[in-house]
Design a protein around this motif. Structure first.
Motif, PDB file in Angstrom:
ATOM      1  N   VAL A 103       0.994  11.104   1.353  1.00  0.00           N
ATOM      2  CA  VAL A 103       1.564  11.816   0.102  1.00  0.00           C
ATOM      3  C   VAL A 103       1.763  13.283   0.791  1.00  0.00           C
ATOM      4  O   VAL A 103       2.959  13.797   0.529  1.00  0.00           O
ATOM      5  CB  VAL A 103       0.705  11.609  -0.968  1.00  0.00           C
ATOM      6  N   GLU A 104       0.830  13.848   1.528  1.00  0.00           N
ATOM      7  CA  GLU A 104       0.970  15.245   2.035  1.00  0.00           C
ATOM      8  C   GLU A 104       2.178  15.349   2.830  1.00  0.00           C
ATOM      9  O   GLU A 104       2.909  16.354   2.774  1.00  0.00           O
ATOM     10  CB  GLU A 104      -0.473  15.814   2.506  1.00  0.00           C
ATOM     11  N   VAL A 105       2.176  14.408   3.964  1.00  0.00           N
ATOM     12  CA  VAL A 105       3.047  14.684   4.740  1.00  0.00           C
ATOM     13  C   VAL A 105       4.634  14.329   4.028  1.00  0.00           C
ATOM     14  O   VAL A 105       5.522  15.092   4.371  1.00  0.00           O
ATOM     15  CB  VAL A 105       2.952  13.384   6.034  1.00  0.00           C
ATOM     16  N   VAL A 106       4.571  13.225   3.124  1.00  0.00           N
ATOM     17  CA  VAL A 106       5.897  12.988   2.512  1.00  0.00           C
ATOM     18  C   VAL A 106       6.323  14.497   1.616  1.00  0.00           C
ATOM     19  O   VAL A 106       7.648  14.747   1.881  1.00  0.00           O
ATOM     20  CB  VAL A 106       5.619  11.854   1.537  1.00  0.00           C
ATOM     21  N   LYS A 107       5.431  14.899   1.005  1.00  0.00           N
ATOM     22  CA  LYS A 107       5.771  16.271   0.084  1.00  0.00           C
ATOM     23  C   LYS A 107       6.133  17.277   1.200  1.00  0.00           C
ATOM     24  O   LYS A 107       6.757  17.731   0.731  1.00  0.00           O
ATOM     25  CB  LYS A 107       4.509  16.521  -0.635  1.00  0.00           C
ATOM     26  N   ASP A 157      -4.249   7.189   5.885  1.00  0.00           N
ATOM     27  CA  ASP A 157      -4.794   7.400   4.612  1.00  0.00           C
ATOM     28  C   ASP A 157      -3.823   7.830   3.672  1.00  0.00           C
ATOM     29  O   ASP A 157      -2.915   8.775   3.652  1.00  0.00           O
ATOM     30  CB  ASP A 157      -5.612   8.855   5.267  1.00  0.00           C
ATOM     31  N   PRO A 158      -3.926   7.209   2.430  1.00  0.00           N
ATOM     32  CA  PRO A 158      -2.994   7.474   1.493  1.00  0.00           C
ATOM     33  C   PRO A 158      -2.778   8.881   1.097  1.00  0.00           C
ATOM     34  O   PRO A 158      -1.712   9.398   0.815  1.00  0.00           O
ATOM     35  CB  PRO A 158      -3.586   6.747   0.203  1.00  0.00           C
ATOM     36  N   GLN A 159      -3.835   9.739   0.768  1.00  0.00           N
ATOM     37  CA  GLN A 159      -3.525  11.037   0.450  1.00  0.00           C
ATOM     38  C   GLN A 159      -3.001  11.893   1.826  1.00  0.00           C
ATOM     39  O   GLN A 159      -2.067  12.600   1.288  1.00  0.00           O
ATOM     40  CB  GLN A 159      -5.075  11.586   0.319  1.00  0.00           C
ATOM     41  N   LYS A 160      -3.170  11.635   3.075  1.00  0.00           N
ATOM     42  CA  LYS A 160      -2.384  12.257   4.238  1.00  0.00           C
ATOM     43  C   LYS A 160      -0.872  11.642   3.887  1.00  0.00           C
ATOM     44  O   LYS A 160       0.016  12.593   4.249  1.00  0.00           O
ATOM     45  CB  LYS A 160      -3.038  11.702   5.325  1.00  0.00           C
ATOM     46  N   MET A 178       0.892  -1.262   0.175  1.00  0.00           N
ATOM     47  CA  MET A 178       0.092  -0.011  -0.058  1.00  0.00           C
ATOM     48  C   MET A 178       0.979   1.378  -0.137  1.00  0.00           C
ATOM     49  O   MET A 178       0.621   1.951  -0.816  1.00  0.00           O
ATOM     50  CB  MET A 178      -0.959  -0.035   1.170  1.00  0.00           C
ATOM     51  N   VAL A 179       1.843   1.312   0.955  1.00  0.00           N
ATOM     52  CA  VAL A 179       2.778   2.586   0.977  1.00  0.00           C
ATOM     53  C   VAL A 179       3.565   2.605  -0.713  1.00  0.00           C
ATOM     54  O   VAL A 179       3.509   3.585  -1.032  1.00  0.00           O
ATOM     55  CB  VAL A 179       3.950   2.283   2.064  1.00  0.00           C
ATOM     56  N   SER A 180       3.878   1.592  -1.165  1.00  0.00           N
ATOM     57  CA  SER A 180       4.756   1.478  -2.231  1.00  0.00           C
ATOM     58  C   SER A 180       3.881   1.992  -3.323  1.00  0.00           C
ATOM     59  O   SER A 180       4.254   3.086  -4.124  1.00  0.00           O
ATOM     60  CB  SER A 180       5.112   0.134  -2.533  1.00  0.00           C
ATOM     61  N   PHE A 181       2.737   1.581  -3.568  1.00  0.00           N
ATOM     62  CA  PHE A 181       1.705   1.848  -4.640  1.00  0.00           C
ATOM     63  C   PHE A 181       1.508   3.225  -4.196  1.00  0.00           C
ATOM     64  O   PHE A 181       1.386   4.019  -5.406  1.00  0.00           O
ATOM     65  CB  PHE A 181       0.302   1.142  -4.422  1.00  0.00           C
ATOM     66  N   THR A 182       1.107   3.740  -3.190  1.00  0.00           N
ATOM     67  CA  THR A 182       0.808   5.181  -2.925  1.00  0.00           C
ATOM     68  C   THR A 182       1.683   6.124  -3.317  1.00  0.00           C
ATOM     69  O   THR A 182       1.567   7.062  -4.063  1.00  0.00           O
ATOM     70  CB  THR A 182       0.268   5.271  -1.381  1.00  0.00           C
ATOM     71  N   LEU A 183       2.978   5.899  -2.767  1.00  0.00           N
ATOM     72  CA  LEU A 183       4.202   6.758  -3.033  1.00  0.00           C
ATOM     73  C   LEU A 183       4.523   6.559  -4.737  1.00  0.00           C
ATOM     74  O   LEU A 183       5.098   7.546  -5.010  1.00  0.00           O
ATOM     75  CB  LEU A 183       5.224   6.411  -2.104  1.00  0.00           C
ATOM     76  N   SER A 205       2.726   6.082  -7.130  1.00  0.00           N
ATOM     77  CA  SER A 205       1.694   6.889  -7.694  1.00  0.00           C
ATOM     78  C   SER A 205       2.061   8.255  -7.887  1.00  0.00           C
ATOM     79  O   SER A 205       1.661   9.131  -8.595  1.00  0.00           O
ATOM     80  CB  SER A 205       0.467   6.747  -7.385  1.00  0.00           C
ATOM     81  N   ALA A 206       2.233   8.789  -6.527  1.00  0.00           N
ATOM     82  CA  ALA A 206       2.997  10.104  -6.303  1.00  0.00           C
ATOM     83  C   ALA A 206       4.229  10.621  -7.055  1.00  0.00           C
ATOM     84  O   ALA A 206       4.620  11.821  -6.947  1.00  0.00           O
ATOM     85  CB  ALA A 206       2.894  10.534  -4.751  1.00  0.00           C
ATOM     86  N   GLY A 207       4.800   9.702  -7.681  1.00  0.00           N
ATOM     87  CA  GLY A 207       6.153  10.034  -8.371  1.00  0.00           C
ATOM     88  C   GLY A 207       7.357   9.743  -7.610  1.00  0.00           C
ATOM     89  O   GLY A 207       8.373  10.125  -8.068  1.00  0.00           O
ATOM     90  N   TYR A 208       7.352   9.019  -6.524  1.00  0.00           N
ATOM     91  CA  TYR A 208       8.561   8.807  -5.885  1.00  0.00           C
ATOM     92  C   TYR A 208       8.936   7.222  -6.101  1.00  0.00           C
ATOM     93  O   TYR A 208       8.398   6.400  -6.520  1.00  0.00           O
ATOM     94  CB  TYR A 208       8.228   8.657  -4.276  1.00  0.00           C
ATOM     95  N   ASP A 209      10.254   7.065  -5.705  1.00  0.00           N
ATOM     96  CA  ASP A 209      10.901   5.815  -6.040  1.00  0.00           C
ATOM     97  C   ASP A 209      10.967   5.183  -4.613  1.00  0.00           C
ATOM     98  O   ASP A 209      11.335   5.824  -3.549  1.00  0.00           O
ATOM     99  CB  ASP A 209      12.408   5.948  -6.581  1.00  0.00           C
ATOM    100  N   VAL A 210      10.556   3.830  -4.652  1.00  0.00           N
ATOM    101  CA  VAL A 210      10.130   3.262  -3.295  1.00  0.00           C
ATOM    102  C   VAL A 210      11.104   2.093  -3.211  1.00  0.00           C
ATOM    103  O   VAL A 210      11.089   0.919  -4.396  1.00  0.00           O
ATOM    104  CB  VAL A 210       8.767   2.879  -3.020  1.00  0.00           C
ATOM    105  N   VAL A 211      11.755   1.776  -2.036  1.00  0.00           N
ATOM    106  CA  VAL A 211      12.469   0.534  -1.774  1.00  0.00           C
ATOM    107  C   VAL A 211      11.918  -0.007  -0.500  1.00  0.00           C
ATOM    108  O   VAL A 211      11.638   0.615   0.144  1.00  0.00           O
ATOM    109  CB  VAL A 211      14.061   0.983  -1.565  1.00  0.00           C
TER     110      VAL A 211
END
Length: 121
Positions: free
Chosen positions: A113-117, A108-111, A17-22, A24-30
């Motif tokens: 992404v907001e926090v990461v941004k 919350d996936p949107q939250k 879920m974390v990987s898919f969410t991030l 989708s927001a344009g981040y590279d996830v390991v």
């Protein structure tokens, strides 16, 4: 070049879920399956942000944070706890270990992404 996020969690579904969410927001996830795996992956490449669970086998989140903070390349890297633990005592321990912030599962996936941004842009 996309920013790289290390997602450390022993739950495959949470990692997905974390990987898919991030992603989708344009981040590279390991992804890493526990603290030991996360530490090895963090040492192997440059990471812009670490997201870690607390309760994991082999090495928990607080130990991972303390260990990463001891490495010169991770002294100032943002580290967010993503965990079911929400007690003030645990949050205090997290801050003392060097956690930048705290997110409680289920997230919350949107939250997320907001926090990461906010933290790494």
């Amino acid at each position: 070049m996309p920013k790289t996020i290390l997602a450390v969690d022993d739950s495959a579904s949470i990692r997905q879920m974390v990987s898919f969410t991030l992603k989708s927001a344009g981040y590279d996830v390991v992804e890493a399956v526990d603290g030991m795996d996360g530490l090895e992956k963090a040492k192997a490449r440059a990471i812009n942000l670490v997201l870690t669970d607390q309760n994991m086998p082999r090495m928990d989140g607080l130990t991972l944070i303390r260990t990463l903070r001891g490495l010169p390349q991770y002294k100032a890297t943002p580290i967010l706890m993503l965990t079911t633990e929400s007690s003030d005592a645990m949050k205090t321990q997290g801050r003392a270990a060097g956690a930048t912030g705290w997110l409680v599962k289920p997230f919350d996936p949107q939250k997320l992404v907001e926090v990461v941004k906010k933290v790494i842009g």
